[in-house]
Design a protein around this motif. Structure first.
Motif, PDB file in Angstrom:
ATOM      1  N   ARG A 111      65.257  98.921  34.322  1.00  0.00           N
ATOM      2  CA  ARG A 111      64.304  99.210  35.454  1.00  0.00           C
ATOM      3  C   ARG A 111      63.482 100.307  35.121  1.00  0.00           C
ATOM      4  O   ARG A 111      63.881 101.286  34.486  1.00  0.00           O
ATOM      5  CB  ARG A 111      65.142  99.604  36.701  1.00  0.00           C
ATOM      6  N   ASP A 112      62.244 100.629  35.624  1.00  0.00           N
ATOM      7  CA  ASP A 112      61.171 101.433  35.319  1.00  0.00           C
ATOM      8  C   ASP A 112      60.892 101.942  36.493  1.00  0.00           C
ATOM      9  O   ASP A 112      60.427 101.221  37.462  1.00  0.00           O
ATOM     10  CB  ASP A 112      60.464 101.213  34.219  1.00  0.00           C
ATOM     11  N   TYR A 113      60.354 103.187  36.596  1.00  0.00           N
ATOM     12  CA  TYR A 113      59.592 103.831  37.951  1.00  0.00           C
ATOM     13  C   TYR A 113      58.701 104.713  37.580  1.00  0.00           C
ATOM     14  O   TYR A 113      58.658 105.464  36.517  1.00  0.00           O
ATOM     15  CB  TYR A 113      60.743 104.602  38.837  1.00  0.00           C
ATOM     16  N   ALA A 114      57.558 104.717  38.735  1.00  0.00           N
ATOM     17  CA  ALA A 114      56.853 106.015  38.414  1.00  0.00           C
ATOM     18  C   ALA A 114      57.259 106.998  38.990  1.00  0.00           C
ATOM     19  O   ALA A 114      58.306 107.283  39.642  1.00  0.00           O
ATOM     20  CB  ALA A 114      55.477 105.629  39.544  1.00  0.00           C
ATOM     21  N   ASP A 115      56.875 108.231  38.203  1.00  0.00           N
ATOM     22  CA  ASP A 115      57.577 109.608  38.320  1.00  0.00           C
ATOM     23  C   ASP A 115      57.523 109.939  39.923  1.00  0.00           C
ATOM     24  O   ASP A 115      58.330 110.664  40.651  1.00  0.00           O
ATOM     25  CB  ASP A 115      57.019 110.770  37.848  1.00  0.00           C
ATOM     26  N   SER A 116      56.436 109.516  40.719  1.00  0.00           N
ATOM     27  CA  SER A 116      56.357 109.954  42.093  1.00  0.00           C
ATOM     28  C   SER A 116      57.573 109.331  42.922  1.00  0.00           C
ATOM     29  O   SER A 116      57.641 109.754  44.058  1.00  0.00           O
ATOM     30  CB  SER A 116      54.976 109.657  42.589  1.00  0.00           C
ATOM     31  N   VAL A 117      58.197 108.257  42.395  1.00  0.00           N
ATOM     32  CA  VAL A 117      59.049 107.541  43.378  1.00  0.00           C
ATOM     33  C   VAL A 117      60.635 107.425  42.662  1.00  0.00           C
ATOM     34  O   VAL A 117      61.539 106.941  43.390  1.00  0.00           O
ATOM     35  CB  VAL A 117      58.836 106.176  43.501  1.00  0.00           C
ATOM     36  N   LYS A 118      60.671 108.129  41.563  1.00  0.00           N
ATOM     37  CA  LYS A 118      61.872 108.331  40.984  1.00  0.00           C
ATOM     38  C   LYS A 118      62.769 109.061  42.057  1.00  0.00           C
ATOM     39  O   LYS A 118      62.615 110.096  42.471  1.00  0.00           O
ATOM     40  CB  LYS A 118      61.880 109.025  39.632  1.00  0.00           C
ATOM     41  N   GLY A 119      64.197 108.285  42.160  1.00  0.00           N
ATOM     42  CA  GLY A 119      65.275 109.106  42.741  1.00  0.00           C
ATOM     43  C   GLY A 119      65.117 108.681  44.273  1.00  0.00           C
ATOM     44  O   GLY A 119      65.779 109.176  44.989  1.00  0.00           O
ATOM     45  N   ARG A 120      63.821 108.124  44.725  1.00  0.00           N
ATOM     46  CA  ARG A 120      63.676 107.810  45.986  1.00  0.00           C
ATOM     47  C   ARG A 120      63.584 106.107  46.335  1.00  0.00           C
ATOM     48  O   ARG A 120      64.237 105.675  47.197  1.00  0.00           O
ATOM     49  CB  ARG A 120      62.396 108.429  46.549  1.00  0.00           C
ATOM     50  N   PHE A 121      62.986 105.751  45.375  1.00  0.00           N
ATOM     51  CA  PHE A 121      62.991 104.051  45.388  1.00  0.00           C
ATOM     52  C   PHE A 121      63.970 103.290  44.434  1.00  0.00           C
ATOM     53  O   PHE A 121      64.137 103.911  43.279  1.00  0.00           O
ATOM     54  CB  PHE A 121      61.571 103.679  44.997  1.00  0.00           C
ATOM     55  N   THR A 122      64.297 102.246  44.685  1.00  0.00           N
ATOM     56  CA  THR A 122      65.081 101.380  43.851  1.00  0.00           C
ATOM     57  C   THR A 122      64.740  99.986  43.772  1.00  0.00           C
ATOM     58  O   THR A 122      64.508  99.411  44.896  1.00  0.00           O
ATOM     59  CB  THR A 122      66.786 101.576  44.281  1.00  0.00           C
ATOM     60  N   VAL A 123      64.376  99.442  42.741  1.00  0.00           N
ATOM     61  CA  VAL A 123      64.060  97.911  42.689  1.00  0.00           C
ATOM     62  C   VAL A 123      65.363  97.158  42.156  1.00  0.00           C
ATOM     63  O   VAL A 123      66.112  97.707  41.468  1.00  0.00           O
ATOM     64  CB  VAL A 123      62.783  97.897  41.570  1.00  0.00           C
ATOM     65  N   SER A 124      65.431  96.100  42.566  1.00  0.00           N
ATOM     66  CA  SER A 124      66.455  95.229  42.186  1.00  0.00           C
ATOM     67  C   SER A 124      66.083  93.869  42.542  1.00  0.00           C
ATOM     68  O   SER A 124      64.767  93.371  43.048  1.00  0.00           O
ATOM     69  CB  SER A 124      67.817  95.502  43.354  1.00  0.00           C
ATOM     70  N   ARG A 125      66.897  93.245  42.038  1.00  0.00           N
ATOM     71  CA  ARG A 125      66.571  91.516  41.981  1.00  0.00           C
ATOM     72  C   ARG A 125      67.620  90.515  42.071  1.00  0.00           C
ATOM     73  O   ARG A 125      68.948  90.946  41.758  1.00  0.00           O
ATOM     74  CB  ARG A 125      65.614  90.911  41.054  1.00  0.00           C
ATOM     75  N   ASP A 126      67.513  89.443  42.856  1.00  0.00           N
ATOM     76  CA  ASP A 126      68.836  88.409  42.927  1.00  0.00           C
ATOM     77  C   ASP A 126      67.938  87.240  42.485  1.00  0.00           C
ATOM     78  O   ASP A 126      67.327  86.493  43.209  1.00  0.00           O
ATOM     79  CB  ASP A 126      69.000  88.267  44.421  1.00  0.00           C
TER      80      ASP A 126
END
Length: 123
Positions: free
Chosen positions: A57-72
């Motif tokens: 998973r990879d995140y923009a710095d502005s959302v790290k620690g607040r957003f979580t991406v997942s998939r099914d």
């Protein structure tokens, strides 16, 4: 593949939302998936990405620690859990898919797009 994003809405600062992107068509597990957002008057920007198997998973710095991406992959769905939202997160959020193994921060690198879902965060 066809993508359909949903889950946006109007929330207050500090609230949470979960966006959903449902896919149909070709096998979902062959796509690297990403979320982008575009605020009024601003360029589209990368938010998060997840590998085909969900192990990277990879995140923009502005959302790290607040957003979580997942998939099914069984449900052909990718999610974006957004916590502790702030007004700077206000934008139209879109999901995107690319066949390549690695994610990209460049929206031009994605092959398929869903329509956006509006997220508005009030202060």
């Amino acid at each position: 593949v066809q993508l359909q994003a949903s889950g946006g809405g109007l929330v207050q600062a500090g609230d949470s939302l979960r966006l959903t992107c449902a896919a149909s068509g070709r096998p979902f597990s062959m796509y690297t998936m990403a979320w982008f957002r575009q605020a009024p008057g601003k360029a589209r920007e990368f938010v998060a990405a997840i590998s085909r198997g969900g192990d990277m998973r990879d995140y923009a710095d502005s959302v790290k620690g607040r957003f979580t991406v997942s998939r099914d992959n069984g449900k052909k769905t990718v999610y974006l859990q957004m916590n502790n939202l702030n007004p700077e997160d206000t934008a139209v959020y879109s999901c995107a898919a690319r066949v390549a193994l690695r994610a990209s921060y460049d929206f031009n690198a994605y092959d398929y797009w869903g329509q956006g879902t509006q997220v508005t965060v009030s202060s």
